[in-house]
Scaffold this motif. Structure first.
Motif, PDB file in Angstrom:
ATOM      1  N   LEU A  33     -11.696 -11.874  10.606  1.00 22.31           N
ATOM      2  CA  LEU A  33     -12.284 -10.779  11.392  1.00 22.31           C
ATOM      3  C   LEU A  33     -13.808 -10.710  11.288  1.00 22.31           C
ATOM      4  CD1 LEU A  33      -9.768  -7.801  11.004  1.00 22.31           C
ATOM      5  CD2 LEU A  33      -9.897  -9.511  12.817  1.00 22.31           C
ATOM      6  N   ALA A  34     -14.442 -11.736  10.698  1.00 24.88           N
ATOM      7  CA  ALA A  34     -15.910 -11.766  10.730  1.00 24.88           C
ATOM      8  C   ALA A  34     -16.389 -11.747  12.182  1.00 24.88           C
ATOM      9  CB  ALA A  34     -16.426 -13.012  10.012  1.00 24.88           C
ATOM     10  N   ASP A  35     -15.653 -12.415  13.031  1.00 27.76           N
ATOM     11  CA  ASP A  35     -15.848 -12.328  14.472  1.00 27.76           C
ATOM     12  C   ASP A  35     -14.756 -11.394  14.997  1.00 27.76           C
ATOM     13  OD1 ASP A  35     -16.462 -12.697  17.107  1.00 27.76           O
ATOM     14  OD2 ASP A  35     -15.855 -14.805  17.203  1.00 27.76           O
TER      15      ASP A  35
ATOM     16  N   ILE B 131       2.849  -4.502  -4.892  1.00 32.16           N
ATOM     17  CA  ILE B 131       3.613  -3.833  -3.837  1.00 32.16           C
ATOM     18  C   ILE B 131       3.183  -4.454  -2.507  1.00 32.16           C
ATOM     19  CG2 ILE B 131       4.253  -1.624  -2.815  1.00 32.16           C
ATOM     20  CD1 ILE B 131       4.809  -1.658  -5.791  1.00 32.16           C
ATOM     21  N   HIS B 132       4.077  -5.188  -1.862  1.00 29.60           N
ATOM     22  CA  HIS B 132       3.737  -5.791  -0.571  1.00 29.60           C
ATOM     23  C   HIS B 132       3.675  -4.690   0.480  1.00 29.60           C
ATOM     24  CE1 HIS B 132       4.888  -8.702   2.910  1.00 29.60           C
ATOM     25  NE2 HIS B 132       3.576  -8.594   2.796  1.00 29.60           N
ATOM     26  N   THR B 133       2.512  -4.566   1.136  1.00 29.67           N
ATOM     27  CA  THR B 133       2.289  -3.488   2.100  1.00 29.67           C
ATOM     28  C   THR B 133       1.821  -4.048   3.442  1.00 29.67           C
ATOM     29  OG1 THR B 133       0.037  -3.228   1.247  1.00 29.67           O
ATOM     30  CG2 THR B 133       1.743  -1.766   0.339  1.00 29.67           C
ATOM     31  N   PRO B 134       2.667  -4.807   4.137  1.00 31.19           N
ATOM     32  CA  PRO B 134       2.249  -5.331   5.440  1.00 31.19           C
ATOM     33  C   PRO B 134       2.033  -4.201   6.432  1.00 31.19           C
ATOM     34  CG  PRO B 134       4.604  -5.618   5.145  1.00 31.19           C
ATOM     35  CD  PRO B 134       4.071  -5.134   3.832  1.00 31.19           C
ATOM     36  N   GLY B 135       1.252  -4.485   7.463  1.00 32.70           N
ATOM     37  CA  GLY B 135       0.977  -3.485   8.490  1.00 32.70           C
ATOM     38  C   GLY B 135      -0.453  -3.628   8.972  1.00 32.70           C
ATOM     39  N   HIS B 136      -1.399  -3.382   8.084  1.00 28.06           N
ATOM     40  CA  HIS B 136      -2.802  -3.651   8.403  1.00 28.06           C
ATOM     41  C   HIS B 136      -2.984  -5.155   8.577  1.00 28.06           C
ATOM     42  CE1 HIS B 136      -7.186  -3.350   8.183  1.00 28.06           C
ATOM     43  NE2 HIS B 136      -7.183  -4.265   7.218  1.00 28.06           N
ATOM     44  N   SER B 137      -2.356  -5.908   7.699  1.00 30.22           N
ATOM     45  CA  SER B 137      -2.307  -7.369   7.795  1.00 30.22           C
ATOM     46  C   SER B 137      -1.012  -7.816   7.133  1.00 30.22           C
ATOM     47  CB  SER B 137      -3.529  -8.004   7.118  1.00 30.22           C
ATOM     48  OG  SER B 137      -3.476  -7.823   5.710  1.00 30.22           O
ATOM     49  N   PRO B 138      -0.531  -9.028   7.440  1.00 36.46           N
ATOM     50  CA  PRO B 138       0.809  -9.416   6.971  1.00 36.46           C
ATOM     51  C   PRO B 138       0.938  -9.595   5.468  1.00 36.46           C
ATOM     52  CG  PRO B 138      -0.248 -11.226   8.154  1.00 36.46           C
ATOM     53  CD  PRO B 138      -1.099 -10.012   8.379  1.00 36.46           C
ATOM     54  N   GLY B 139      -0.163  -9.928   4.785  1.00 36.03           N
ATOM     55  CA  GLY B 139      -0.091 -10.161   3.349  1.00 36.03           C
ATOM     56  C   GLY B 139      -0.780  -9.098   2.523  1.00 36.03           C
ATOM     57  N   GLY B 140      -0.951  -7.936   3.097  1.00 36.44           N
ATOM     58  CA  GLY B 140      -1.582  -6.849   2.364  1.00 36.44           C
ATOM     59  C   GLY B 140      -0.758  -6.444   1.149  1.00 36.44           C
ATOM     60  N   ILE B 141      -1.445  -6.135   0.052  1.00 37.51           N
ATOM     61  CA  ILE B 141      -0.757  -5.665  -1.142  1.00 37.51           C
ATOM     62  C   ILE B 141      -1.463  -4.449  -1.715  1.00 37.51           C
ATOM     63  CG2 ILE B 141       0.200  -7.917  -1.790  1.00 37.51           C
ATOM     64  CD1 ILE B 141      -2.041  -8.059  -3.954  1.00 37.51           C
ATOM     65  N   ALA B 142      -0.694  -3.651  -2.470  1.00 36.71           N
ATOM     66  CA  ALA B 142      -1.241  -2.625  -3.345  1.00 36.71           C
ATOM     67  C   ALA B 142      -0.833  -3.009  -4.768  1.00 36.71           C
ATOM     68  CB  ALA B 142      -0.704  -1.251  -2.967  1.00 36.71           C
TER      69      ALA B 142
ATOM     70  N   ASP C 247      -4.917  -2.046  14.325  1.00 37.87           N
ATOM     71  CA  ASP C 247      -4.872  -2.830  15.565  1.00 37.87           C
ATOM     72  C   ASP C 247      -5.592  -4.171  15.455  1.00 37.87           C
ATOM     73  OD1 ASP C 247      -7.438  -1.860  15.351  1.00 37.87           O
ATOM     74  OD2 ASP C 247      -7.540  -1.035  17.381  1.00 37.87           O
ATOM     75  N   THR C 248      -5.593  -4.781  14.263  1.00 38.57           N
ATOM     76  CA  THR C 248      -6.163  -6.120  14.167  1.00 38.57           C
ATOM     77  C   THR C 248      -5.200  -7.123  14.817  1.00 38.57           C
ATOM     78  OG1 THR C 248      -5.168  -6.869  12.089  1.00 38.57           O
ATOM     79  CG2 THR C 248      -7.099  -5.420  11.928  1.00 38.57           C
TER      80      THR C 248
ATOM     81  N   ASP D 220       0.827  -4.929  12.407  1.00 41.54           N
ATOM     82  CA  ASP D 220       2.180  -4.737  12.919  1.00 41.54           C
ATOM     83  C   ASP D 220       2.588  -3.281  12.706  1.00 41.54           C
ATOM     84  OD1 ASP D 220       5.282  -4.624  12.430  1.00 41.54           O
ATOM     85  OD2 ASP D 220       4.914  -6.456  13.588  1.00 41.54           O
ATOM     86  N   ALA D 221       2.869  -2.581  13.799  1.00 41.92           N
ATOM     87  CA  ALA D 221       3.126  -1.142  13.728  1.00 41.92           C
ATOM     88  C   ALA D 221       4.392  -0.815  12.935  1.00 41.92           C
ATOM     89  CB  ALA D 221       3.226  -0.564  15.140  1.00 41.92           C
ATOM     90  N   ALA D 222       5.441  -1.596  13.141  1.00 50.14           N
ATOM     91  CA  ALA D 222       6.694  -1.335  12.426  1.00 50.14           C
ATOM     92  C   ALA D 222       6.529  -1.574  10.933  1.00 50.14           C
ATOM     93  CB  ALA D 222       7.815  -2.206  12.992  1.00 50.14           C
ATOM     94  N   ASP D 223       5.820  -2.641  10.574  1.00 49.84           N
ATOM     95  CA  ASP D 223       5.552  -2.916   9.163  1.00 49.84           C
ATOM     96  C   ASP D 223       4.701  -1.813   8.544  1.00 49.84           C
ATOM     97  OD1 ASP D 223       6.974  -5.270   9.142  1.00 49.84           O
ATOM     98  OD2 ASP D 223       5.226  -6.578   9.315  1.00 49.84           O
ATOM     99  N   TYR D 224       3.710  -1.347   9.294  1.00 49.40           N
ATOM    100  CA  TYR D 224       2.831  -0.288   8.783  1.00 49.40           C
ATOM    101  C   TYR D 224       3.649   0.963   8.454  1.00 49.40           C
ATOM    102  CZ  TYR D 224      -2.059   1.082   8.050  1.00 49.40           C
ATOM    103  OH  TYR D 224      -3.271   1.412   7.479  1.00 49.40           O
TER     104      TYR D 224
END
Length: 242
Positions: free
Chosen positions: A108-110, A158-169, A192-193, A197-201
């Motif tokens: 997302l740098a671009d 804690i896998h937290t997909p939604g913002h991005s697929p491999g997001g973690i807490a 909305d990147t 993914d809305a369902a994952d979020y």
């Protein structure tokens, strides 16, 4: 625009619980990643590493004092810019390829990285149009339920997909501290990147609401307590159900 000396680029603020907040104050707040250093008995942990426009290892001695694992909450440009400086690097399996093969597009740098995201520019030879995240292949691949063990402290992934697929807490059960990454913080959330993914979020937020949390150190904006955490998540969920 004014350019900042490298020795002035980072802010360092020691908090309770062996946590130190490292910031890049000349990046505007919305784009400014929180870098978290956690002191452990046997080794330390770094959660995210900023934009990478000034060397962390060279200008923040704290991160070089002891053996350290650099964890990526996810792989957007503002969170992994200095990961290549560390020998031990961890990321969730779903974003391991991005950490190993970053581009301006997939980090997302671009389109985000322009001079306009700064209040003052990094030192020469920084150039926004030339900016790129350096490759930093993971030495440890993380999955949900894994534990990052610092000797006297244990953080569950804690896998937290939604913002991005491999997001973690990262959740420390003993202290009820949560390093939440970008799935939840006290500011405008990004849903909305290109790989959001809305369902994952939704599923991630519902899961996070069940965690016992006393204190949250997020990917952006100031830290906050457990009551605010539950208020933010419940408010977000209520909005989605309208």
């Amino acid at each position: 625009m004014q350019r900042i000396r490298p020795e002035d680029w980072y802010s360092v603020r020691r908090l309770d619980d062996g946590v130190t907040a490292i910031g890049e104050p000349y990046i505007q707040e919305f784009y400014r990643c929180n870098i978290w250093h956690v002191r452990g008995r046997d080794r330390d942990m770094l959660v995210d590493s900023g934009m990478g426009v000034v060397s962390l290892r060279e200008w923040v001695p704290l991160v070089t004092e002891r053996d350290l694992i650099a964890v990526a909450s996810h792989t957007h440009f503002d969170h992994i810019g200095c990961h290549h400086e560390f020998e031990c690097r961890a990321v969730h399996a779903a974003e391991a390829d991005l950490l190993a093969n970053p581009t301006r597009q997939n980090t997302l740098a671009d389109p985000y990285v322009t001079d306009e995201i700064f209040d003052a520019l990094p030192p020469e030879p920084y150039c926004s149009k030339c900016y790129a995240v350096k490759k930093a292949p993971a030495t440890r691949i993380l999955e949900d339920g894994d534990v990052i063990d610092l000797g006297d402290r244990r953080f569950e992934v804690i896998h937290t997909p939604g913002h991005s697929p491999g997001g973690i807490a990262l959740h420390e059960k003993a202290t009820e501290i949560l390093f939440s990454g970008d799935i939840v913080y006290d500011g405008p959330l990004i849903e909305d990147t290109y790989h959001s993914d809305a369902a994952d979020y939704l599923a991630s937020m519902e899961r996070l609401l069940t965690l016992p949390v006393r204190l949250v150190h997020g990917g952006h904006f100031p830290s906050f307590g457990g009551d605010r955490y539950r208020q933010l998540i419940q408010g977000w969920l209520d909005e989605k159900q309208k």
